[in-house]
Enzyme design. Sequence first.
Site, PDB file in Angstrom:
ATOM      1  N   ASP A 423      27.624  50.715  79.032  1.00 47.28           N
ATOM      2  CA  ASP A 423      27.114  50.235  80.310  1.00 47.28           C
ATOM      3  C   ASP A 423      28.307  49.905  81.204  1.00 47.28           C
ATOM      4  O   ASP A 423      29.415  49.680  80.706  1.00 47.28           O
ATOM      5  CB  ASP A 423      26.251  48.996  80.072  1.00 47.28           C
ATOM      6  CG  ASP A 423      25.779  48.360  81.363  1.00 47.28           C
ATOM      7  OD1 ASP A 423      25.271  49.091  82.220  1.00 47.28           O
ATOM      8  OD2 ASP A 423      25.947  47.138  81.511  1.00 47.28           O
ATOM      9  N   ASP A 626      19.813  47.051  79.044  1.00 48.14           N
ATOM     10  CA  ASP A 626      20.522  47.729  77.950  1.00 48.14           C
ATOM     11  C   ASP A 626      19.832  47.541  76.596  1.00 48.14           C
ATOM     12  O   ASP A 626      20.138  48.256  75.644  1.00 48.14           O
ATOM     13  CB  ASP A 626      21.958  47.200  77.836  1.00 48.14           C
ATOM     14  CG  ASP A 626      22.756  47.406  79.104  1.00 48.14           C
ATOM     15  OD1 ASP A 626      22.609  48.467  79.719  1.00 48.14           O
ATOM     16  OD2 ASP A 626      23.509  46.485  79.485  1.00 48.14           O
TER      17      ASP A 626
END
Length: 804
Positions: A423, A626
């Site tokens: 990420d 996430d």
Amino acid sequence: MALEKLQVKIGGMACSFCVETIKKGLGRTDGVAEVNVSLAHEEALVAYDPSRVTPAVLTGTLRSLGYTVRDPNKVRSFEEEEAELGHERDRLMIAGAAAWAGFMVMLLMWVGRSHPLAPWVMAALALLMVFGPGFYILRMAWAAARRRILNQHVLMEISAFGGLAGGVIGLVNPVFRSYEFFGVAVFVTAYHILGGYTSLLVRTRASQAVKKLLSLRPPTARVVRDGTEVEIAIADVRRGDHVRIRPGEQVPVDGVVVEGASAVNESLVTGEPLPREKLPGHEVIGGSVNQTGSLLVRVTRVGEESFLEQVARHIQEARALKPGVLLLLDQILKYFVPGVLTVGLATLASWTLGAWGLWGAPDWERGVLAALAVLVMGYPCALGMATPLAMIRGGGEAARQGILMRSAAAFQAFKNVSVVVMDKTGTITHGEPRVVSVVPADARSADDLLALAASVEALSEHPLGQAVVKEAKARGLDLERVEGFEAVAGKGVRATVAGGRVCVGTLRFLAECGVSTDALTAAAAAGEARAQTVMTIAENGRPVGLIALADAVKPDAAEAVRRFREAGIEPVMVTGDNERTAHAVAAEVGIREVLAQVLPQEKVARVRDLQRQGKRVAMIGDGINDAPALMQADVGLAIGAGTDIAIESADVVLVGERLTAAVDACHIARRTYGKTVQNLSLAFAFNGIGVPLATTGLVMPVWAMIAMAASVTTVLLNSFWGRLVPQLRRRPSELRQVTLSVPSIHCQGCVAKIRDELVKLPVVVAVDGNPATQQVVVTVRNGHGQLSAIEDTITRLGHVVAEK
């Protein structure tokens, strides 16, 4: 009939054998379609046909196997976990005392100090062990055996009852040395309890370490009804309700702002690093953080429609679809236990029926002794402890570097990882706005311009304004007193500073203040092209400069990307942020493949696509968006400063913000797997040599027990030799100490702040300081990083540094 899913937390699992037992026990229940069990998360996800089986039957099956069942939505308290650990510790203490007493009795018998009561003492100890602290093992073994499941509990009880049977025969037939048979029952039960306690200790400490990182928010919301705020459970909030959200609080629902203005940080939800202005009519997303003003929000989505519920559903699906890691131990034990039982029966048959056929008389004593010795020598105590001991060693090494390894599967899966999905916001970058450049438009210096803007922004609560003030303080700049402060929501702030009227905000805001912005337009456009947020400043109607802010890249991000490639792992960036920002950050750290503006379900889909290509995938993230991908990945790594839901979904937690810790976790996991292979080889060597010898009848059961103890000791020494004798492996040249003179420190608080910042640098191992001598001693790795990074970090905190 459509299948339904039952998710339960399971207590009492000790190792991969337990996972296999639960899978078989539930899988053989009529109506069960699929069973997924996670040892790391201590839970099972069962897909079943509700027309053929009920959840009560499934949970009853788990309880009958000897496990406890609890609600997956309820987190066990620290006190409950400590109580369970204490109970198992007490059980181990009793078992240890009985084993020690039994050893002393047998030692006296071996040296000729026999006593007529000695066999009866050993009988009492054996019965105490099997039906006292070891009774729970008997229950679990019976539950498994009647379902035709052969596991370590079954093998242990066969060995224990074989010892009891041989001991009873020995009490009436002196040919059988009863005390040795009873000793087998004592020691094999004690070792089994020790293995169970070790596994529980590892999982409990890992669980508690993770919980310390979590700040679980109460599931409530403030609903405004008839002009009065009422705090109710999130589950009771209905569409159309008006919810009050105060500054600093997490947004509990999805909705639309009906009153108020604020900056809302949605980075942990959407991946967008900079806060967004929220005015009446704007949407807010549950899970984001309200930063500056109070908001009144009309709820638009509740229950399964809400963003957080959708994420929870994606996590559950990811858990079910996550590819299982068949541990090396599983592959061995799948055939080992049935093999040992088969050899034991064959040995008994050889010395009885075989001897009768060859020599006309069965040798029952030798047959029973040999068969029992086979069972004892084949008991997989060392095999069962090989992985937990290597995990303890690797977990301890990781913990010293700020890494929490939560599962044995993570250690093994990491060795085959070929792609790491990262990420952006909060992982590669800091996840918060920071000043990256100050550009004056007149003769004044950058520091003077920064001080002017910070003087005005000091009264603002906006995150961008606070970032400017933080940078000014870090540079040690003095701020002026202001008068007539005014904040215009979504645009900027203005005030009088030293008699001059100062405006700070967007280009449009300066234009509304009557300022010509032509001199700043080109520089502002250049900053925005680099994915920066530009704050322009005017004084007395003249443009005087601009300040560019951005979500700055972590100082070790590029190094982490480089080290991943060196380890044979290709980094890929997947982010919810826009294309321009994503590619700018990727170029800065050296990532070649980028996916931007990706939704949470698209992140997890990308991970699955890579897995379908036969790749092992690691995922690093910190936000709610996430979490599904962290759960789906073969190894999920969460940044410890991230959200609770991300941490709970991960296999590995990086306590600090250091991204190179992810690379360290990879190397530790690979070394730990190598240590596991060594341990299993050593343990299997004892079993592989000992079992054939035991079939000859030349190895007495008690000597088989001693050999088993020796195998456990060998595995233990192999796991921890480096820590038991550290001076044999320590290489002082790898580390060095740097002493810095910092005249501005005056208390332990200063030292603590310096330490907190320095330990985030990959080069720093430890930091110590003394306010009395005004010195800071930094332990650093040789060959890693630059000393200037340490000095710059201390300087940014407002201190002056001089190397000693």
